[in-house]
Design a protein around this motif. Structure first.
Motif, PDB file in Angstrom:
ATOM      1  N   LEU A  66     -53.195  -1.472 -13.941  1.00 25.01           N
ATOM      2  CA  LEU A  66     -53.250  -0.281 -15.880  1.00 25.01           C
ATOM      3  C   LEU A  66     -54.952  -0.725 -16.528  1.00 25.01           C
ATOM      4  CD1 LEU A  66     -49.866   0.969 -15.595  1.00 25.01           C
ATOM      5  CD2 LEU A  66     -51.563   2.162 -14.655  1.00 25.01           C
ATOM      6  N   ARG A  67     -54.601  -1.581 -16.680  1.00 24.37           N
ATOM      7  CA  ARG A  67     -55.746  -2.334 -17.118  1.00 24.37           C
ATOM      8  C   ARG A  67     -57.015  -2.516 -17.011  1.00 24.37           C
ATOM      9  NH1 ARG A  67     -56.010  -7.488 -20.646  1.00 24.37           N
ATOM     10  NH2 ARG A  67     -56.065  -9.258 -18.787  1.00 24.37           N
ATOM     11  N   SER A 113     -61.057   2.933 -18.758  1.00 23.45           N
ATOM     12  CA  SER A 113     -61.765   4.753 -19.707  1.00 23.45           C
ATOM     13  C   SER A 113     -62.045   4.404 -21.070  1.00 23.45           C
ATOM     14  CB  SER A 113     -60.023   5.115 -19.903  1.00 23.45           C
ATOM     15  OG  SER A 113     -59.341   5.308 -18.687  1.00 23.45           O
ATOM     16  N   GLU A 114     -62.266   3.423 -21.587  1.00 18.99           N
ATOM     17  CA  GLU A 114     -62.606   2.740 -22.640  1.00 18.99           C
ATOM     18  C   GLU A 114     -64.367   2.805 -22.722  1.00 18.99           C
ATOM     19  OE1 GLU A 114     -58.666   0.362 -24.321  1.00 18.99           O
ATOM     20  OE2 GLU A 114     -60.394  -1.058 -23.321  1.00 18.99           O
ATOM     21  N   ASN A 115     -64.525   2.577 -21.858  1.00 17.88           N
ATOM     22  CA  ASN A 115     -66.414   2.126 -21.709  1.00 17.88           C
ATOM     23  C   ASN A 115     -66.794   3.485 -20.476  1.00 17.88           C
ATOM     24  OD1 ASN A 115     -67.185  -0.500 -22.215  1.00 17.88           O
ATOM     25  ND2 ASN A 115     -64.875  -0.638 -21.109  1.00 17.88           N
ATOM     26  N   ASN A 116     -66.837   4.846 -20.788  1.00 15.69           N
ATOM     27  CA  ASN A 116     -66.003   6.223 -20.968  1.00 15.69           C
ATOM     28  C   ASN A 116     -66.530   6.265 -19.230  1.00 15.69           C
ATOM     29  OD1 ASN A 116     -66.512   7.465 -23.113  1.00 15.69           O
ATOM     30  ND2 ASN A 116     -68.564   6.012 -23.750  1.00 15.69           N
ATOM     31  N   VAL A 117     -65.655   5.145 -18.467  1.00 13.06           N
ATOM     32  CA  VAL A 117     -66.201   5.916 -16.711  1.00 13.06           C
ATOM     33  C   VAL A 117     -64.346   6.008 -16.295  1.00 13.06           C
ATOM     34  CG1 VAL A 117     -65.655   4.610 -14.682  1.00 13.06           C
ATOM     35  CG2 VAL A 117     -66.914   3.559 -15.976  1.00 13.06           C
ATOM     36  N   ASN A 118     -64.283   7.474 -15.853  1.00 15.74           N
ATOM     37  CA  ASN A 118     -63.422   8.584 -15.605  1.00 15.74           C
ATOM     38  C   ASN A 118     -63.275   8.141 -14.351  1.00 15.74           C
ATOM     39  OD1 ASN A 118     -61.391   9.043 -17.507  1.00 15.74           O
ATOM     40  ND2 ASN A 118     -62.591  10.464 -18.276  1.00 15.74           N
ATOM     41  N   ALA A 119     -61.724   8.020 -13.472  1.00 16.57           N
ATOM     42  CA  ALA A 119     -61.879   7.932 -11.727  1.00 16.57           C
ATOM     43  C   ALA A 119     -62.106   9.096 -11.158  1.00 16.57           C
ATOM     44  CB  ALA A 119     -61.643   6.777 -11.218  1.00 16.57           C
ATOM     45  N   SER A 126     -56.655   4.751  -6.363  1.00 15.66           N
ATOM     46  CA  SER A 126     -55.548   3.979  -5.028  1.00 15.66           C
ATOM     47  C   SER A 126     -55.446   2.757  -4.720  1.00 15.66           C
ATOM     48  CB  SER A 126     -55.396   4.499  -4.034  1.00 15.66           C
ATOM     49  OG  SER A 126     -56.585   4.378  -2.875  1.00 15.66           O
ATOM     50  N   SER A 127     -53.937   2.143  -4.673  1.00 17.98           N
ATOM     51  CA  SER A 127     -54.279   0.708  -4.978  1.00 17.98           C
ATOM     52  C   SER A 127     -53.100  -0.015  -3.995  1.00 17.98           C
ATOM     53  CB  SER A 127     -53.631   0.386  -6.504  1.00 17.98           C
ATOM     54  OG  SER A 127     -52.613  -0.094  -5.730  1.00 17.98           O
ATOM     55  N   LEU A 174     -58.014  -2.022  -5.116  1.00 19.64           N
ATOM     56  CA  LEU A 174     -58.207  -0.767  -5.945  1.00 19.64           C
ATOM     57  C   LEU A 174     -59.289  -0.362  -5.342  1.00 19.64           C
ATOM     58  CD1 LEU A 174     -57.637  -1.831  -9.946  1.00 19.64           C
ATOM     59  CD2 LEU A 174     -56.253  -1.569  -8.182  1.00 19.64           C
ATOM     60  N   THR A 175     -59.320   1.293  -4.570  1.00 21.88           N
ATOM     61  CA  THR A 175     -60.026   1.849  -4.342  1.00 21.88           C
ATOM     62  C   THR A 175     -60.161   3.080  -5.201  1.00 21.88           C
ATOM     63  OG1 THR A 175     -59.279   1.285  -2.476  1.00 21.88           O
ATOM     64  CG2 THR A 175     -60.385   3.518  -2.573  1.00 21.88           C
TER      65      THR A 175
END
Ligand code: ADP
Ligand code: ASP
Ligand code: MG
Length: 405
Positions: A281-282, A288-294, A298-299, A308-309
């Motif tokens: 989660l961290r 997200s804080e670096n503008n990367v939204n998956a 899944s983990s 983490l995939t």
């Protein structure tokens, strides 16, 4: 005040000087009908690609502020040429960069969002009888930095301007007749949609139908603005405007479920990052804080590591790799072997009948899929790239998306 029309001219429509002259003639004719015109223009042809290549020739991972500074030049060239061509036809025109046009964005270089528009200069020029020519795809941040809105972002500039100016309509001129059930360049013969609702168009755009920038559809939907997607070539042939697709509020069907369109996104990557501790989660929050939204995540715990995939857009690879390093990633794998294939249509993801037909087609093709996700409006899954075109064709037949002979 005359009625305002916003017209957006995509890269191919202004691809060379002759085409710019044709566009100027088109705009000039429309002003003769009594409209005030705001033309939003993309860079000529492939110029944005060329500028990005140029940047990569001096740096593998170009700085995003400097990249915005560079690529914004493409639109400055096309707006000034179009303005000159209009003046040559005896029309009064004036070009504006995104910043001069009052397009204020956040600071997220290369993928900035419009915060607000202060269109004072545009309004003044329209009131004094000028045609306003605006550089698409760009704005200025509150820190006075030049920003761009993400690839294909001129659609968003045009729709946002049409909304704040209260335009009568917003035309998106491109190189195909409108929005088709699937990319007409990949699959010839699919149906042209005479209209499509905002929600379905938004899904198609987010899932890879690049004919419209997704955020443009989002803004149009908030304001209830009708957008018309047209082929510039038809327009020149028949002054009526030829074929077109209207993107608008469409009346919902009661319970009928149809597949409206198919999309493929080949610019996705599947990343597997291995860590010694489970801090997913961290890690996601950091992304997200670096503008990367998956798009998907899944983990799982393997023998030794937490894996983490993540399904990401390929342009987010460098940022994801850097983030993984920060979190002590021990192994980082990237696969480019998949396409994200989606069926879009209201009710489709909730319909056992549609899902059953989809699975039959996949079985008949001997395909394996991964990461299936369904919602009210779509079903998406990863498919091996080499199977994508034959599966797509079979799906188009199955769901009646080809034009009848
Ligand atoms: P422009 O430079 O005019 O903005 P784009 O290349 O961004 O043009 O978008 C137009 C392209 O979108 C078309 O040439 C077509 O290949 C592609 N496309 C993808 N999916 C669709 C679709 N469902 N309907 C129409 N065009 C699509
Ligand atoms: N010129 C920009 C691009 O190629 C913006 C656009 O065409 O909409 O992405
Ligand atoms: Mg585009």
């Amino acid at each position: 005040m005359k009625r305002i029309v916003v017209q957006k001219f995509g890269g191919t429509t202004v691809g060379d000087p002759e085409k710019i002259k044709l566009v100027a003639k088109e705009i000039s004719d429309l002003t003769d009908l009594g409209y005030s015109i705001v033309a939003v223009v993309s860079a000529m042809g492939e110029q944005t690609d060329d500028l990005i290549k140029l940047a990569r020739s001096v740096s593998e991972n170009p700085d995003s502020r400097e990249l915005d500074m560079l690529v914004s030049v493409g639109e400055r060239i096309s707006i000034s040429l179009l303005s000159m061509a209009l003046k040559n036809l005896g029309k009064d025109a004036i070009s504006f960069t995104g910043s001069q046009a009052g397009i204020i964005t956040d600071c997220n270089h290369c993928d900035a969002r419009i915060l607000r528009i202060t269109p004072g200069r545009i309004k003044e020029s329209l009131e004094s009888g000028k045609i306003a020519i605006i550089a698409g795809f760009q704005g200025v941040s509150e820190k006075k930095e030049i920003t761009t809105l993400g690839r294909g972002g001129s659609d968003t500039s045009a729709v946002a301007l049409a909304c704040v100016l209260g335009a009568q309509f917003c035309d998106i001129f491109t190189d195909v007749d409108g929005v088709f059930c699937a990319d007409p360049k990949l699959m010839e013969g699919t149906k042209l949609l005479s209209e499509i609702g905002y929600e379905e168009m938004m899904e198609m755009a987010y899932l890879g139908a690049k004919v419209m920038h997704p955020r443009a559809v989002e803004i149009a939907s908030r304001y209830g603005l009708v957008v018309r997607v047209k082929n510039i070539d038809n327009y020149f042939k028949e002054k009526s405007g030829g074929k077109t697709t209207l993107i608008k509020n469409t009346p919902p069907s009661l319970e009928g479920v149809t597949v409206k369109g198919l999309t493929t996104d080949n610019e996705i990557i599947l990343v597997s990052a291995y860590f010694e501790t489970d801090d997913s989660l961290r890690f996601l929050r950091y992304l997200s804080e670096n503008n990367v939204n998956a798009k998907n995540f899944s983990s799982e715990k393997s023998e030794k590591y937490f894996r983490l995939t993540l399904l990401l857009s390929s342009r987010q690879l460098n940022a994801a790799r850097e983030a993984a390093k920060v979190f002590g990633c021990v192994r980082f794998e990237v696969s480019e072997d998949f396409s994200l294939v989606s069926l879009v249509g209201t009710g489709s993801g909730n319909s056992p009948e549609i899902m059953g037909r989809l699975f039959s087609i996949l079985m008949n093709n001997g395909s394996k899929i991964n990461m299936l996700s369904a919602s009210e409006v779509k079903v998406s899954f990863l498919l091996e790239k080499e199977k994508a075109s034959s599966v797509l064709k079979d799906l188009a037949y199955e769901f009646g998306l080809f034009e009848e002979e």
